[in-house]
Motif scaffolding. Structure first.
Motif, short mmCIF file in Angstrom:
data_model
loop_
_atom_site.label_atom_id
_atom_site.label_comp_id
_atom_site.label_asym_id
_atom_site.label_seq_id
_atom_site.Cartn_x
_atom_site.Cartn_y
_atom_site.Cartn_z
N ASN A 1 3.84 5.75 -5.56
CA ASN A 1 3.78 5.79 -7.03
C ASN A 1 2.64 6.69 -7.51
O ASN A 1 2.80 7.44 -8.48
N HIS A 2 1.50 6.61 -6.84
CA HIS A 2 0.35 7.44 -7.19
C HIS A 2 0.67 8.93 -6.98
O HIS A 2 0.34 9.77 -7.82
N ALA A 3 1.34 9.24 -5.86
CA ALA A 3 1.71 10.63 -5.58
C ALA A 3 2.71 11.16 -6.60
O ALA A 3 2.61 12.30 -7.06
N GLU A 4 3.67 10.32 -7.00
CA GLU A 4 4.65 10.73 -7.99
C GLU A 4 3.99 10.96 -9.35
O GLU A 4 4.30 11.91 -10.06
N ARG A 5 3.05 10.10 -9.70
CA ARG A 5 2.32 10.26 -10.96
C ARG A 5 1.48 11.54 -10.96
O ARG A 5 1.43 12.26 -11.94
N MET A 6 0.84 11.81 -9.82
CA MET A 6 0.05 13.04 -9.69
C MET A 6 0.95 14.27 -9.81
O MET A 6 0.59 15.24 -10.48
N HIS A 7 2.12 14.22 -9.21
CA HIS A 7 3.06 15.34 -9.29
C HIS A 7 3.52 15.55 -10.73
O HIS A 7 3.61 16.68 -11.21
N GLU A 8 3.81 14.46 -11.44
CA GLU A 8 4.22 14.54 -12.85
C GLU A 8 3.11 15.17 -13.70
O GLU A 8 3.37 16.03 -14.54
N THR B 1 0.83 -1.21 0.00
CA THR B 1 0.00 0.00 0.00
C THR B 1 0.86 1.25 0.00
O THR B 1 0.58 2.22 -0.72
N GLU B 2 1.93 1.23 0.78
CA GLU B 2 2.82 2.40 0.83
C GLU B 2 3.50 2.63 -0.52
O GLU B 2 3.60 3.76 -0.99
N THR B 3 3.91 1.55 -1.18
CA THR B 3 4.54 1.67 -2.50
C THR B 3 3.55 2.22 -3.53
O THR B 3 3.89 3.11 -4.31
#
Length: 196
Positions: free
Chosen positions: A41-48, A35-37
């Motif tokens: 990944n979701h947060a990094e994608r949103m930032h991108e 879940t943490e991973t």
């Protein structure tokens, strides 16, 4: 004298309970790490995605009517677009205190190619035969993307400039519609300030 201790059956039961609890704890820990991973990944994608949309917004909202000469020496309109991308002249090129001998105008382009959204920029507006564009990927893993251009009658078109409207140099707005495998379809409309 009677000596007390654990029987073999009691030890086996204790080991069985310990094994069951250990298995449950390992599964819970594995789920937490997964879940943490996924969250990271979701947060990094949103930032991108936010970074790409901010850059897109900054460029498109500053589009100006400044045609250029391409590498062949032919005049190119200030704004040229199709379903896969567009090229345009815009303000906002950093030149603090007028240090460089150049204007604040820049020629840029956005293209959808090979499942990526790419931004191209040129150092000069009117290009010499050997002028090369700088290319940068701003959004990866895009399933599909296309661009549409809004005219003064509030109709969207797949190509710009419009062949039957020579007086309409710039579109009123640009809409990008793209599909991300993880989030589905995303659509955003950017108004060109020069046409408001």
């Amino acid at each position: 004298k009677k000596i007390s201790g654990f029987t073999l059956l009691e030890i086996l039961i204790a080991l069985f309970i310990f094994t069951v609890l250990s298995t449950l704890l390992v599964a819970a820990l594995h789920n937490i790490i997964g879940t943490e991973t996924r969250t990271a990944n979701h947060a990094e994608r949103m930032h991108e995605l936010q970074r790409a949309m901010l850059l897109f917004s900054s460029d498109v909202e500053q589009v100006v009517n400044r045609p250029v000469l391409n590498t062949d020496g032919r005049a190119t309109p200030a704004f040229v677009g199709n379903k896969n991308g567009f090229q345009f002249t815009h303000t906002g090129f950093a030149n603090p205190f007028g240090a460089a001998q150049q204007s604040n105008l820049q020629r840029s382009a956005y293209q959808f190619q090979d499942k990526t959204l790419v931004r191209q920029t040129w150092n000069v507006l009117d290009q010499a035969p050997n002028t090369k564009a700088h290319q940068r990927v701003i959004l990866n893993n895009v399933k599909n993307a296309y661009f549409e251009y809004l005219d003064r009658d509030l109709r969207f078109h797949d190509d710009w400039p419009l062949p039957n409207k020579k007086d309409e140099v710039l579109p009123r707005a640009v809409r990008i519609i793209f599909t991300l495998p993880d989030w589905g379809q995303v659509s955003q409309l950017y108004v060109i300030a020069a046409e408001v």
